[in-house]
Each structure stands twice: as structure tokens, then as C-alpha cells.
Design a protein around this motif. Structure first.
Motif, PDB file in Angstrom:
ATOM      1  N   GLU A 825      -6.760  21.723 -14.682  1.00 53.01           N
ATOM      2  CA  GLU A 825      -7.052  20.254 -14.341  1.00 53.01           C
ATOM      3  C   GLU A 825      -6.219  19.786 -13.253  1.00 53.01           C
ATOM      4  N   CYS A 829      -8.417  18.449  -9.860  1.00 57.60           N
ATOM      5  CA  CYS A 829      -7.669  16.918  -9.177  1.00 57.60           C
ATOM      6  C   CYS A 829      -7.445  17.201  -7.795  1.00 57.60           C
ATOM      7  N   GLN A 833      -9.187  15.090  -4.802  1.00 59.94           N
ATOM      8  CA  GLN A 833      -8.587  14.348  -3.730  1.00 59.94           C
ATOM      9  C   GLN A 833      -8.411  14.727  -2.330  1.00 59.94           C
TER      10      GLN A 833
END
Length: 839
Positions: A825, A829, A833
Motif C-alpha cells: 500500500e 501511494c 503521489q
């Protein structure tokens, strides 16, 4: 200035040299050490980046204000860290000179074309001072082609070939007369040859080109008194090498006076002629010889902080194996993208046979959970390294049932080791070490420990080598093994005051701090300025296993010391080196420790052991593959160097490892019982660490020490926060995460504890009353069979420890999978980003 070339963070660029002048003017208020009157004062100058030779002033007798006005010249390279050492001595005729003061001056403080007058305050209270004038100007010479990674600098190396031809009347000279050739500061330093008529011999000297050293040749009479031999020299020659033109042969003649032994008078003259040929040194020698001319930009080692190409290739292949395993075990509906695949590592500490057996159990547990294929790296040290090195003799070990290697380990751990130091084995050990000495490898107690350990773990000579493990990772079929040792200063500086992490892999061996790596098969060979000077045979794996675990040999040294009544200083030395790894240890009266049954210091055994122990210190000595390198002028500010600098000596380039002839390697447990540092290299991008700790009395000590170390060095690592209750009654697994720093790895810490295993034989399956004894594993107490220095277990004790370690991993499957999901995860992420536009 030449065009810059960059490969793997290694840059090649040309820079001019400069001429530094140092004028020693005068000193003031200098008195003897006893302060009664003026000192007989002189000053020694040493600039190791310009010459190995030390210069000195004349001695000014009995003066508090000695005046020298003496100028010294050095050719320097502005891209390296030039630190001039000035030592002020009080001379004595019949005893050692007193060192009064030592000054370190960074030549970078003097700008080119500038002249400065420096007033050094030596002692403010007594107003002792020294005045020195410095100037730097352009040196009219060629550009130097430098190779650097911004920490180390390799400079051009020249090779001087000396072909010696003896005159026909050399037979008049006695055989004990030798001709000595020397180029101080060169890799070879000195060659000696016997003068026998009609022979032609060739010798090579490799030296830093712009040091401009001298070739010194003199005939000397061989005896036990070296100083007297120099006085008896009947002929000498000094040739400044700057007079030689590259590629042009020069002939010189050394006249020799031949003396009649009957009348002791000179009765005939002969000569020794030498043909000198200077040229640029090139690459790797062929067949163990010396280098031939070649491209100066090509080193025989790698300068750079990134991963080697072989490891990059491994990671590419291993990533697919890991992705498939994670998809299966996590029951993912879609394949993981490349950037979503986490890098998972196993980190094992050391603790002798306890760590070896436990790691077998934990790896077996991971395999039964189908998690082993999710692992990219396995790092180990000390006893856990024995497990890893044994497993990697099978190129497909992780794809097979571990029952066979576990059975083999059990056979050796449970066997009787009373014969380990039998006369037959001692003779074998002595033969092995003598063979290594003949190969040019310095031997020490660590080598005796190695061959004894080989007997303990294998019962035979095992020809397997570290580089052979490449076959086990060439297709990404197994995790990549990493091993760890510490480079220390021998004897006079503790590991807490100076230590440098040295990592080993099947591909490379190198220093994390300097970004310098050699091929694993070249470890033990001789290097100079990044060039391979002499290729020595690669050592068998047992000699590396011994250095990774040489804290375990300390008790062996202590017992030998006590039984053989050797000098007390050695005992104090070894005791001072060894930390108390297991607190509260009290050896039982009827000890079954391996070392007490090994040693028998009477008669022939004592004699053989004394002959084997040619070097008492425990360190593993190896040729320094950083020898000759200089430190870059900005090395201390380099971010990669800063990650691993952790002692005051890092600020003193003249005292760092490149200035040493040898390196001294010890077990990482001399500092922290961990194998974590190789996994924290940011280039490896490790996301999850399964931390296997085998301490019996302080299960969080090592990981807490690692966290403190990383915090001080600015290395991302999660905070280790453990309650006092957990320290007193630790659980099987702990999860540590740094929510504020996503660069820090997720750490799952597995202490070696007896928790639910007492009541459960498998996850969710309770023990019956008749099975409760199998869950009673005696980890605690000084009588525990798993104490550090016990090398012999009963079969029952072996099985209990193995099953405990396996169970503790299997019983925490959910924690492991949770860590994997969190890592995936985070990577998803992070990708999202990075794709967002900046605001």
C-alpha cells in the motif's frame, strides 16, 4: 580540461597539480619536556598525499626560540584532501626523542597564487608558538586524470621496470651479498636479489606518477644487523624518477668493488647495470603477474554507491518470483506492477550454534507458509552465517525441502567434538595454515579458528567459496545472501571508537562508507590505487565464516591462555576486546563447553598449537584493497559517506583505512549483534525486514542499538518503543513502523522466546499432557544447553530449538502478511503521489 565521463557514480576528469611550499620559520618559548631549559628542537613534516617520505628540519640545540627558515616543497593535487602533519620533537642522543606537539594543517586553506603566514599557538599558557609560511602556485606539469566517487580518489600510477644485468666477475662476490632496489612509496617498496654471475632479473615498481620518488640501489652484506648492512654497502645509486621519460629506456651502471677474502683489499672492479623503463600502469595482471600498460580509466574495482550490475540483474529476476508469490499468498486478483512489489529481507543476528539452529527453523517455517519466495535478501553474521553459507552450496535450496540440510546440521551439532584438536587434526591445521602463508596470506588465530570450525561444521575440507554462491542466485531462484563484518583498528582503538561496516555478497565485497567494492573472488588479493597488483587464490568459505564469527573464538583464546600460562598482557588484551554478549553468564563447574575439551596444552599438542599461533590477535588480517587511495577534498560532506561516518577519526583522512597496508576484520557483535547495515543501503530500497534475534537475556538490545545508531547517522529506521512489561515477558513478534518517514522499513521483530509454544505444538493445536515436555525449551539460566559457547547439543535439545523457532514464525503468519500488505500500500501511494503535479 578533459571531458567528464561518469559510470556508476564513478567520474573520470583531469585536473592540474600544484606546487606547495612550506617554510618553517621559527618557534617561540619551546622548552624541554621537563621545562628546565630550551629543547633540542626539530620539526618533522609529513604530507601522505604527496609522498610517503617524511621531511625534517635540522636540530637547533638548546634553544627556546629555534629559527630554521627552511623551505620544503610538495607537489599536490587540489582535488584530494591534503592534510599536512607537523610534529615538533625534542631530540635525545641516547633515548627516544620526545614528541612535544602535533599540528594538522589543511592545505585547502591556502588559495592558489596566495602566500599566507600562519602563527600556530601551541600552548597559550606558556605562549609556545610556531610560525610557518605557506604558498601554493601552479605546477607546470601534465594534467592528472583522476577517478573518483567524491569520497575516494584514484590517481595515475606509473610502472618502473628495472632489468638488472650482472657483470661477469660477479662470481668473485660471496653469495651473501645482495643488491637492494627501493622506491619508497611504491606498492612494492623494496626488492632484493642475490648477485650471481650471468643472471638477468626484472623487477617492477608501481608508484603514484606525480609523487616523483627516487630509485635507490645499493649493494649490502646480508646479516642479522640491517643497519650495519647499510653502512657496509660498497656501492649505491640514487635516480630521481622524474628524469625518466615515459616509454624511453635508460641504462645506469652501479660500480661494485670486489674484495679478496684473503688480504681484505679491493683487487678488482665489476659492475651491475640496470635498464630502466618507465610507463603508465594499466589494468589487471595476467596469471598473477604484474600489470601491463593499459587504459588508466579502468580500475580493477568499482567506485560507486549504487548496486553492481550483477545485483541489479538479480533484482530484476527476483522481482517476478516475489510478485508471483505475493499474489498467491495474499490472494490478489491482479498482478502487482513492478513499482508495487516490496523488497522483503530476513535479518539474522549471531549467537553461535543457537543462531544457526534457530535460523534453520525460521526459514523452514517461512517455507511452509509459502513466504520464502517473498524474500529478496537474507543478511547474516556469526552463527547465522553458518546456516546461510551451508544452504547456498545448493543452487536451488529454497525450492527444496529443508529437511536434508537440517539433518546434516543436526549431525554435526550433536556429534562428539573431543577430537577437534587431536594430534592428527592439529597437524592438518598446521599444514593448511602453512599453505596459506606460502600463498602470501598472513595467518592469525582467526585462521586456526577457521580450520577448526570447518572440522566442526563439515568433518572435511570444504572447497566451496563465496563466489561459488553466484550459481544460487544467477536466475533469481533464491534470496541474495549478504554477510557483515567490521573493519577496526587493531589493538589500540576499540570498536566503539572506530569501526567501518564491510559487507560481503557472492558478487562483491566492499565498504559501505567509502563506496568501494571488489569482486568477491579478489578478496585477499593485493591492490594499489584501485589496480590489482597481485592475484591471490580465493579463500575457502570457512575462512570467511571464521571472521564473521570470531567473537566465538575469544573463549578459546582465554582457555588456551589459562592452560598454557602465556603472558598476562595477551589475556588483558583479549578480555578488553570482548563485550559481555550474554549478561549474567556463570560457567558451570562441569562445563561441556567445546573449548574446554578441545584444548590440551601438554607436550606435542602444545608445541604444535604454539607453532600455529603465529599472530596472537583475533582479527582477520587481509590485504587492504583500498591501499593507495586518497580522500576527496569534499569527502566529509558527501551524503553517502555521512550515512556511515560515526567516529572522530573520520575527520582525519591520514588515519583512515586507505592509509593502511592491511585491514583487520572482526565479528559485527564487537559493536552491535546485527546484520542490518547492508539492508539499510538506500539503493536496496528494503521495505520490510523480518528481524530474527537470538539473544537470551536482552531480546531488544540489538534492535534498540541499531535504532539509536541509525538516528545518529540519519539513516531511516523505525522507532523501537517497547514497554518494560514486554521486556520482562516478550511476545513472539513485534511490529515497528515509522508513520512519519515512509523511507524507513517496516520491521517485524522476532525475539527467541518461549511463549505459546509451551502449550501449542502447532498454531491452534494444543499439546496433550504427554506432549508438554516437548514444549519445555530450557532457554534461560547458565545451565541452558543453548548458551553461547556450547557447540554440542543433544538430539532432543536440537529438535526443541528447531521446532520452537519454526513455530514462532508460523504462529505469526498474520503479522507477516499484514506487513506485506502495508508495504504494498505504501508503494502504491508513493507512486500515486509522485504522479501528482506539484502545487
Amino acid at each position: 580540461m578533459s571531458e567528464e565521463v561518469t559510470t556508476s557514480y564513478q567520474k573520470v576528469q583531469a585536473f592540474p597539480t600544484w606546487l606547495l611550499s612550506v617554510k618553517i620559520l621559527q618557534a617561540k618559548n619551546i622548552r624541554k619536556a621537563d621545562r628546565r631549559n630550551g629543547a633540542d628542537c626539530y620539526i618533522m613534516l609529513w604530507l601522505p598525499t604527496a609522498s610517503k617520505e617524511k621531511a625534517r628540519t635540522q636540530t637547533i640545540l638548546n634553544s627556546t626560540t629555534p629559527i630554521w627558515n627552511k623551505t620544503f616543497y610538495f607537489i599536490i593535487q587540489s582535488q584530494v584532501k591534503n592534510v599536512l602533519e607537523l610534529r615538533i620533537y625534542d631530540e635525545h642522543l641516547h633515548s627516544n626523542d620526545d614528541l612535544l606537539f602535533t599540528l594538522l594543517f589543511d592545505v585547502a586553506e591556502v588559495c592558489p597564487g596566495e602566500r599566507i603566514l600562519a602563527n600556530f599557538i601551541l600552548n597559550p599558557e606558556r605562549k609556545e608558538e610556531l610560525d610557518v609560511e605557506f604558498a601554493v602556485q601552479e605546477h607546470l606539469g601534465h594534467l592528472e586524470s583522476l577517478i573518483t566517487n567524491n569520497v575516494l580518489v584514484s590517481r595515475p600510477v606509473s610502472c618502473l621496470n628495472v632489468c638488472v644485468v650482472k657483470g661477469k666477475s660477479m662470481k668473485r662476490l660471496k653469495e651473501e651479498n645482495d643488491l637492494e632496489l627501493r622506491v619508497k612509496g611504491s606498492f612494492e617498496d623494496t626488492w632484493k636479489m642475490a648477485l650471481e654471475s650471468g643472471l638477468v632479473e626484472s623487477f617492477h615498481f608501481h608508484y603514484t606518477t606525480y609523487w616523483e620518488p627516487e630509485l635507490n640501489a645499493h649493494l649490502q652484506h646480508c646479516s642479522s644487523n640491517e643497519e650495519q648492512d647499510k653502512k657496509n654497502s660498497s656501492a649505491s645509486l640514487t635516480m630521481p624518477l622524474k628524469l625518466l621519460s615515459t616509454g624511453k629506456e635508460v641504462n645506469v651502471v652501479l660500480p661494485v668493488s670486489v674484495t679478496s677474502p684473503e688480504v681484505r683489499t679491493c683487487w678488482r672492479y665489476s659492475h651491475v647495470s640496470a635498464h630502466l623503463l618507465s610507463g603508465r600502469a594499466g589494468r589487471r595482471p595476467v596469471g598473477g603477474g604484474h600489470q601491463s600498460p593499459g587504459s588508466p580509466e579502468n580500475l580493477d574495482m568499482r567506485l560507486g554507491f549504487n548496486l553492481c550490475e550483477e545485483e541489479k540483474s538479480f533484482l530484476h529476476k527476483r522481482k517476478q518470483v516475489v510478485a508471483d508469490a505475493l499474489k498467491s499468498i495474499l490472494q490478489l486478483k491482479e498482478d502487482l506492477l513492478d513499482h508495487e512489489v516490496p523488497v522483503v529481507a530476513v535479518m539474522a543476528t549471531g549467537s553461535g550454534c543457537r543462531s544457526m539452529v534457530s535460523l534453520y527453523g525460521q526459514l523452514s517455517g517461512l517455507q511452509k507458509l509459502n513466504i520464502l519466495d517473498c524474500i529478496t535478501y537474507i543478511s547474516s553474521t556469526s552463527g547465522s552465517a553458518w546456516t546461510v553459507s551451508n544452504l547456498y552450496e545448493d543452487s536451488n535450496w529454497s525450492q527444496k525441502d529443508l529437511a536434508r540440510p537440517i539433518h546434516e546440521a543436526k549431525k554435526h551439532v550433536t556429534k562428539n567434538k573431543i577430537s577437534t584438536f587431536s594430534l592428527e587434526h592439529l597437524i592438518h591445521y598446521q599444514t593448511e595454515l602453512s599453505h596459506r602463508a606460502e600463498q602470501g596470506i598472513s595467518t592469525s588465530f582467526s585462521d586456526l579458528w577457521a580450520v577448526a570450525l570447518e572440522n566442526v561444521l563439515h568433518d572435511k575440507v570444504n572447497d566451496f567459496k563465496l563466489s561459488d554462491q553466484q550459481q544460487a542466485v544467477n536466475e533469481g531462484q533464491n534470496p541474495l545472501p549478504l554477510y557483515l563484518a567490521l573493519n577496526v583498528k587493531e589493538n589500540h582503538i576499540s570498536a566503539f571508537d572506530f569501526k567501518e561496516w564491510c559487507e560481503f555478497s557472492p558478487y562483491e565485497i566492499g565498504f559501505l562508507k567509502y563506496g568501494a567494492f571488489i569482486h568477491s573472488e579478489d578478496f585477499g588479493s593485493e591492490f594499489f590505487m584501485g589496480r590489482l597488483m597481485k592475484k591471490n587464490p580465493e579463500s575457502r568459505i570457512c575462512f570467511l565464516e571464521a571472521l564473521w564469527s570470531n567473537t566465538l573464538a575469544v573463549n578459546l583464546l582465554d582457555v588456551w591462555n589459562k592452560l598454557s600460562s602465556t603472558d598476562e598482557d595477551w589475556h588483558k588484551l583479549i578480555q578488553g576486546k570482548m563485550r559481555n554478549i550474554e549478561r549474567g553468564y556463570v560457567p558451570p563447574q562441569n562445563s561441556t563447553y567445546l573449548e574446554t575439551s578441545w584444548m590440551c596444552p601438554d607436550g606435542m599438542l602444545s608445541k604444535i598449537i604454539r607453532e600455529v599461533l603465529t599472530d596472537r590477535p583475533l582479527h582477520h588480517h587481509a590485504h587492504n584493497f583500498l591501499k593507495g587511495f586518497h580522500l576527496h577534498k569534499d569527502y566529509y560532506q558527501d551524503s553517502q559517506f555521512s550515512m556511515w561516518k560515526d567516529c572522530q577519526l573520520d575527520q582525519f583522512p591520514n588515519r583512515l583505512t586507505p592509509s593502511e597496508d592491511d585491514i583487520s576484520l572482526v565479528d559485527a557483535a564487537y559493536f552491535i549483534n546485527t546484520s542490518c547495515p547492508p539492508l539499510l543501503r538506500k539503493e536496496r530500497k528494503v521495505d520490510v525486514i523480518l528481524s530474527f534475534d537470538y539473544s537470551l537475556d536482552a531480546p531488544f538490545q540489538s534492535i534498540e542499538q541499531m535504532e539509536k545508531y541509525c538516528m545518529e547517522q540519519g539513516i531511516p529506521f523505525p522507532r523501537i518503543s517497547v514497554s518494560e512489561e514486554d521486556k520482562q515477558n516478550p511476545r513472539e513478534c513485534y511490529l515497528f513502523i515509522d508513520d512519519e518517514n515512509k523511507k524507513a522499513p517496516i520491521v517485524l521483530h522476532f525475539p527467541l522466546v518461549l511463549d505459546s509454544f509451551q502449550n501449542f505444538k502447532e498454531t491452534g493445536v494444543k499439546r496433550s499432557k504427554t506432549e508438554m515436555d516437548e514444549g519445555a525449551v530450557p532457554l534461560a539460566g547458565c545451565h541452558s544447553p543453548y548458551r553461547l559457547m556450547n557447540f554440542t547439543y543433544t538430539k532432543k535439545d536440537f529438535d526443541k530449538l528447531l521446532k520452537l523457532a519454526e513455530y514462532n514464525v508460523q504462529n505469526n503468519r498474520d503479522w507477516i502478511l499484514q506487513a506485506f500488505c502495508m508495504a504494498i500500500e505504501q508503494k502504491k501511494c508513493g507512486r500515486q503521489q509522485s504522479q501528482c503535479p506539484s502545487t
